[in-house]
Design an enzyme around this catalytic site. Sequence first.
Site, short mmCIF file in Angstrom:
data_model
loop_
_atom_site.label_atom_id
_atom_site.label_comp_id
_atom_site.label_asym_id
_atom_site.label_seq_id
_atom_site.Cartn_x
_atom_site.Cartn_y
_atom_site.Cartn_z
N ASN A 153 -36.56 -8.64 0.89
CA ASN A 153 -36.94 -7.76 1.94
C ASN A 153 -37.27 -6.45 1.87
O ASN A 153 -36.26 -5.61 1.59
CB ASN A 153 -35.86 -8.14 3.09
CG ASN A 153 -35.79 -9.72 3.42
OD1 ASN A 153 -36.61 -10.31 3.58
ND2 ASN A 153 -34.53 -9.93 3.58
N GLY B 135 -38.02 -2.40 2.62
CA GLY B 135 -37.25 -1.72 3.60
C GLY B 135 -37.00 -0.45 3.25
O GLY B 135 -37.30 0.11 2.35
N THR C 286 -13.54 -4.06 -9.04
CA THR C 286 -14.60 -4.04 -10.09
C THR C 286 -14.47 -2.95 -10.83
O THR C 286 -14.37 -1.76 -10.65
CB THR C 286 -15.96 -3.97 -9.09
OG1 THR C 286 -15.92 -4.93 -8.33
CG2 THR C 286 -17.20 -4.07 -10.02
N GLU D 257 -14.13 -10.48 -7.51
CA GLU D 257 -14.45 -10.77 -6.11
C GLU D 257 -15.96 -10.82 -5.95
O GLU D 257 -16.61 -9.96 -6.59
CB GLU D 257 -13.62 -9.91 -5.15
CG GLU D 257 -13.93 -8.43 -5.26
CD GLU D 257 -15.14 -7.87 -4.70
OE1 GLU D 257 -15.95 -8.68 -3.51
OE2 GLU D 257 -15.76 -6.77 -4.70
N ASP E 116 0.74 -1.28 -0.01
CA ASP E 116 -0.15 -0.08 0.08
C ASP E 116 0.89 1.28 -0.24
O ASP E 116 1.97 1.26 0.06
CB ASP E 116 -0.69 0.02 1.28
CG ASP E 116 -2.21 0.80 0.89
OD1 ASP E 116 -3.39 0.19 0.77
OD2 ASP E 116 -2.21 2.13 1.19
N ARG F 3 -19.19 -10.43 0.59
CA ARG F 3 -20.22 -9.61 1.30
C ARG F 3 -19.48 -9.32 2.67
O ARG F 3 -18.92 -9.74 3.68
CB ARG F 3 -21.38 -10.99 1.77
CG ARG F 3 -21.99 -11.28 0.60
CD ARG F 3 -22.82 -12.49 1.21
NE ARG F 3 -21.95 -13.49 1.73
CZ ARG F 3 -22.48 -14.57 2.50
NH1 ARG F 3 -23.71 -14.60 2.61
NH2 ARG F 3 -21.60 -15.46 2.89
N GLU F 4 -19.80 -7.65 2.93
CA GLU F 4 -19.27 -7.27 4.09
C GLU F 4 -19.97 -8.10 5.41
O GLU F 4 -21.16 -8.33 5.58
CB GLU F 4 -19.33 -5.88 4.34
CG GLU F 4 -18.82 -4.95 3.15
CD GLU F 4 -18.89 -3.45 3.42
OE1 GLU F 4 -18.76 -3.22 4.78
OE2 GLU F 4 -18.63 -2.73 2.24
N CYS G 276 -20.51 -0.86 -2.80
CA CYS G 276 -20.62 -1.53 -4.14
C CYS G 276 -22.01 -1.21 -4.72
O CYS G 276 -21.77 -0.69 -6.15
CB CYS G 276 -20.29 -2.95 -3.75
SG CYS G 276 -18.79 -3.23 -3.12
#
Length: 444
Positions: free
Chosen positions: A259, A261, A126, A156, A32, A159-160, A268
């Site tokens: 769902n 809401g 992405t 990739e 990094d 899922r967080e 993302c």
Amino acid sequence: MTLNISVIGTGYLGATHAACMAELGFDVIGVDVDPEKIDSLSRGELPFHEPGLPELIRKHVDSGKLRFITDPDYSTVGAWADVHFVAVGTPQQPGGTGADLTYVDAATVGLAEGITKDSLIVGKSTVPVGTARRLAGLVEEKSRDAVNVSLSWNPEFLREGFAVKDTLTPDRLVVGTDSDADEAVLREVYAEALERETPWISTDFETAELVKVAANAFLATKISFINAFSEVTEAVGGNITTLADAIGFDTRIGRKFLNAGVGFGGGCLPKDIRALQTRVSELGLDHTMTFLDEMDKINLRRRERVVTLSENILDELAGKRIAVLGVTFKPLSDDVRDSPGLDVANRLYTAGAEVSVYDPEGNANAAKRFPRLEYVESLADAAKDADLVVLTTEWNEFKELTPAGLDGLVAQKRFVDARNVLPAADWEKAGWTFAQLGRFYDGL
């Protein structure tokens, strides 16, 4: 020969991938440009919340399998690694809707120029379709004559909150490549997953790039679809949760992501569907993805509906104390990017309400974006003397709430469940004015 692996970029994706590659037995260097981030990661400290990842990083830093360094010209990893994963960010362009490819381009070209041994560059970021083939040409142009450097693409699907599991035990592996030899290298990297018969999709660059954005667009479509129907059930009567259950039994549809809401957010889905629209428009296919624009509008309308419901329940928002429970875009994360809950909290504040915010992990990040809100350290602190409680992120702590748990804390028994996770009948029986999205309320 055991492969040496470098991971360029140590944000959410890169740090996870580096730690998991070490867990699979490879020697790994994470690279990094930020020395402070490198120092923190070397101590197993993360600038974000992801269950299980700090422990995994500390385990392999201690074992010697994992190191983090700055390497401005990529000379260290260029002489050492056999496979280089590019995992840098592709944020939304400032002032636009397309993807900003500055970091991907810089990392890929920098690697091509710095690599001094035969090796493979693998994109994981992405990106808009067409990027990988363009970068493959740059790699060929910029790499040294004496070495063989090629590029493949391996999107990739993390899922967080479940990133470690999704990396170590993926539900599929997609590789875009023009080379059988490069595919063989990646099969070696993912040998453990392949032994478990994880589906392996080998394809061209363009399909590999589109798989990720197509998956995100489809998930966003399902969420937007059920939220559009929740607008109907609110107007005419009915129960959106029962409707979702009923159509979810159809195996062609399925119940997941139906769902209703306050809508989706995060780093993302929103940016990826906007970038996809921009890219297909650049390709001259302006009308092909117009439905994505409507999805975006549905998503934003759900946030406004929470504010409207709140105002109708209270008669007015100015001067009223409102507790907002949850400002991360989803549970098991501290990510507040494009968060529906944080947006709702800010809108309520802008309308004149006194807003008290509590999130188990997201307060600090939310405060950086909207410091004018009041952030407290517990659910009880948020609910104290509240005229209205608004649940916007479905953390388990909030899903387990009962009317008795708030009695004696709030000033008025008024609740908006913007995630439809609590049993409305129990709350109404206990004397609460209780609203959910997708239910009809006379006068609301």
